[in-house]
Motif scaffolding. Structure first.
Motif, PDB file in Angstrom:
ATOM      1  N   MET A   1       0.829  -1.145   0.000  1.00 56.05           N
ATOM      2  CA  MET A   1       0.000   0.000   0.000  1.00 56.05           C
ATOM      3  C   MET A   1       0.888   1.228   0.000  1.00 56.05           C
ATOM      4  O   MET A   1       1.973   1.177   0.584  1.00 56.05           O
ATOM      5  N   PRO A   2       0.481   2.305  -0.659  1.00 49.72           N
ATOM      6  CA  PRO A   2       1.271   3.534  -0.614  1.00 49.72           C
ATOM      7  C   PRO A   2       1.453   4.003   0.835  1.00 49.72           C
ATOM      8  O   PRO A   2       0.495   4.007   1.621  1.00 49.72           O
ATOM      9  N   GLU A   3       2.653   4.363   1.170  1.00 55.48           N
ATOM     10  CA  GLU A   3       2.984   4.757   2.543  1.00 55.48           C
ATOM     11  C   GLU A   3       2.088   5.878   3.064  1.00 55.48           C
ATOM     12  O   GLU A   3       1.663   5.843   4.225  1.00 55.48           O
ATOM     13  N   PHE A   4       1.740   6.831   2.217  1.00 59.73           N
ATOM     14  CA  PHE A   4       0.966   7.977   2.689  1.00 59.73           C
ATOM     15  C   PHE A   4      -0.459   7.598   3.094  1.00 59.73           C
ATOM     16  O   PHE A   4      -1.125   8.342   3.809  1.00 59.73           O
ATOM     17  N   LEU A   5      -0.954   6.430   2.650  1.00 60.72           N
ATOM     18  CA  LEU A   5      -2.310   5.997   3.015  1.00 60.72           C
ATOM     19  C   LEU A   5      -2.375   5.224   4.335  1.00 60.72           C
ATOM     20  O   LEU A   5      -3.449   5.048   4.891  1.00 60.72           O
ATOM     21  N   ALA A   6      -1.251   4.755   4.833  1.00 62.00           N
ATOM     22  CA  ALA A   6      -1.239   3.924   6.037  1.00 62.00           C
ATOM     23  C   ALA A   6      -1.901   4.597   7.245  1.00 62.00           C
ATOM     24  O   ALA A   6      -2.678   3.942   7.948  1.00 62.00           O
ATOM     25  N   PRO A   7      -1.653   5.881   7.526  1.00 60.82           N
ATOM     26  CA  PRO A   7      -2.304   6.483   8.694  1.00 60.82           C
ATOM     27  C   PRO A   7      -3.835   6.490   8.601  1.00 60.82           C
ATOM     28  O   PRO A   7      -4.520   6.524   9.622  1.00 60.82           O
ATOM     29  N   TRP A   8      -4.364   6.452   7.416  1.00 58.28           N
ATOM     30  CA  TRP A   8      -5.817   6.389   7.231  1.00 58.28           C
ATOM     31  C   TRP A   8      -6.302   4.942   7.202  1.00 58.28           C
ATOM     32  O   TRP A   8      -7.333   4.604   7.790  1.00 58.28           O
ATOM     33  N   ASP A   9      -5.574   4.074   6.508  1.00 60.15           N
ATOM     34  CA  ASP A   9      -6.031   2.703   6.297  1.00 60.15           C
ATOM     35  C   ASP A   9      -6.037   1.871   7.575  1.00 60.15           C
ATOM     36  O   ASP A   9      -6.941   1.063   7.775  1.00 60.15           O
ATOM     37  N   VAL A  10      -5.068   2.033   8.444  1.00 62.67           N
ATOM     38  CA  VAL A  10      -4.993   1.206   9.655  1.00 62.67           C
ATOM     39  C   VAL A  10      -6.243   1.382  10.516  1.00 62.67           C
ATOM     40  O   VAL A  10      -6.915   0.395  10.829  1.00 62.67           O
ATOM     41  N   PRO A  11      -6.632   2.588  10.902  1.00 62.77           N
ATOM     42  CA  PRO A  11      -7.846   2.691  11.722  1.00 62.77           C
ATOM     43  C   PRO A  11      -9.116   2.318  10.954  1.00 62.77           C
ATOM     44  O   PRO A  11     -10.028   1.697  11.514  1.00 62.77           O
ATOM     45  N   ALA A  12      -9.185   2.644   9.668  1.00 67.79           N
ATOM     46  CA  ALA A  12     -10.383   2.315   8.887  1.00 67.79           C
ATOM     47  C   ALA A  12     -10.521   0.800   8.740  1.00 67.79           C
ATOM     48  O   ALA A  12     -11.616   0.252   8.916  1.00 67.79           O
ATOM     49  N   SER A  13      -9.436   0.106   8.434  1.00 71.20           N
ATOM     50  CA  SER A  13      -9.489  -1.351   8.291  1.00 71.20           C
ATOM     51  C   SER A  13      -9.793  -2.024   9.619  1.00 71.20           C
ATOM     52  O   SER A  13     -10.570  -2.979   9.673  1.00 71.20           O
ATOM     53  N   GLY A  14      -9.183  -1.536  10.684  1.00 70.34           N
ATOM     54  CA  GLY A  14      -9.445  -2.103  12.009  1.00 70.34           C
ATOM     55  C   GLY A  14     -10.913  -2.002  12.369  1.00 70.34           C
ATOM     56  O   GLY A  14     -11.512  -2.955  12.880  1.00 70.34           O
ATOM     57  N   MET A  15     -11.519  -0.857  12.092  1.00 70.82           N
ATOM     58  CA  MET A  15     -12.940  -0.678  12.390  1.00 70.82           C
ATOM     59  C   MET A  15     -13.788  -1.570  11.491  1.00 70.82           C
ATOM     60  O   MET A  15     -14.770  -2.162  11.942  1.00 70.82           O
ATOM     61  N   PHE A  16     -13.416  -1.702  10.225  1.00 68.07           N
ATOM     62  CA  PHE A  16     -14.159  -2.581   9.319  1.00 68.07           C
ATOM     63  C   PHE A  16     -14.137  -4.019   9.827  1.00 68.07           C
ATOM     64  O   PHE A  16     -15.172  -4.686   9.880  1.00 68.07           O
ATOM     65  N   PHE A  17     -12.948  -4.528  10.199  1.00 65.87           N
ATOM     66  CA  PHE A  17     -12.859  -5.889  10.724  1.00 65.87           C
ATOM     67  C   PHE A  17     -13.798  -6.068  11.905  1.00 65.87           C
ATOM     68  O   PHE A  17     -14.552  -7.029  11.992  1.00 65.87           O
ATOM     69  N   ARG A  18     -13.726  -5.123  12.834  1.00 61.35           N
ATOM     70  CA  ARG A  18     -14.506  -5.212  14.067  1.00 61.35           C
ATOM     71  C   ARG A  18     -16.002  -5.224  13.771  1.00 61.35           C
ATOM     72  O   ARG A  18     -16.737  -6.095  14.233  1.00 61.35           O
ATOM     73  N   VAL A  19     -16.459  -4.267  12.983  1.00 58.63           N
ATOM     74  CA  VAL A  19     -17.891  -4.151  12.697  1.00 58.63           C
ATOM     75  C   VAL A  19     -18.389  -5.340  11.886  1.00 58.63           C
ATOM     76  O   VAL A  19     -19.435  -5.923  12.196  1.00 58.63           O
ATOM     77  N   ALA A  20     -17.667  -5.730  10.850  1.00 55.42           N
ATOM     78  CA  ALA A  20     -18.104  -6.855  10.019  1.00 55.42           C
ATOM     79  C   ALA A  20     -18.218  -8.133  10.841  1.00 55.42           C
ATOM     80  O   ALA A  20     -19.197  -8.886  10.703  1.00 55.42           O
ATOM     81  N   LEU A  21     -17.253  -8.392  11.699  1.00 53.77           N
ATOM     82  CA  LEU A  21     -17.306  -9.606  12.511  1.00 53.77           C
ATOM     83  C   LEU A  21     -18.413  -9.542  13.551  1.00 53.77           C
ATOM     84  O   LEU A  21     -19.123 -10.528  13.776  1.00 53.77           O
ATOM     85  N   GLU A  22     -18.585  -8.389  14.200  1.00 52.52           N
ATOM     86  CA  GLU A  22     -19.653  -8.255  15.195  1.00 52.52           C
ATOM     87  C   GLU A  22     -21.029  -8.406  14.557  1.00 52.52           C
ATOM     88  O   GLU A  22     -21.915  -9.030  15.136  1.00 52.52           O
TER      89      GLU A  22
END
Length: 57
Positions: A1-22
Motif C-alpha cells: 500500500m502507498p505509505e501515505f495511506l497507512a495512517p488512514w487505512d490502519v484505523p479504517a481497516s481495524g474498524m471494518f474488521f470489528r464491525v463486520a465480525l460483530e
C-alpha cells in the motif's frame, strides 16, 4: 500500500474488521497491528506492507 495511506487505512481497516465480525455474531473482536514494513517502491512512491492479527470468540 502507498505509505501515505497507512495512517488512514490502519484505523479504517481495524474498524471494518470489528464491525463486520460483530455483525456476523462475533464477540470480543480484537485487532492487533504489526509494525509496518517497507515493501519497495512504485516509481517515486514508497510502499508499506501492513499485517494485522484479528481474533474473536
Amino acid at each position: 500500500m502507498p505509505e501515505f495511506l497507512a495512517p488512514w487505512d490502519v484505523p479504517a481497516s481495524g474498524m471494518f474488521f470489528r464491525v463486520a465480525l460483530e455483525l456476523s455474531g462475533a464477540r470480543d473482536v480484537t485487532v492487533a497491528w504489526q509494525p509496518p514494513e517497507p515493501a519497495g517502491r512504485v516509481g517515486a512512491m514508497p510502499l508499506l506492507a501492513l499485517r494485522a492479527r484479528v481474533a474473536w470468540r
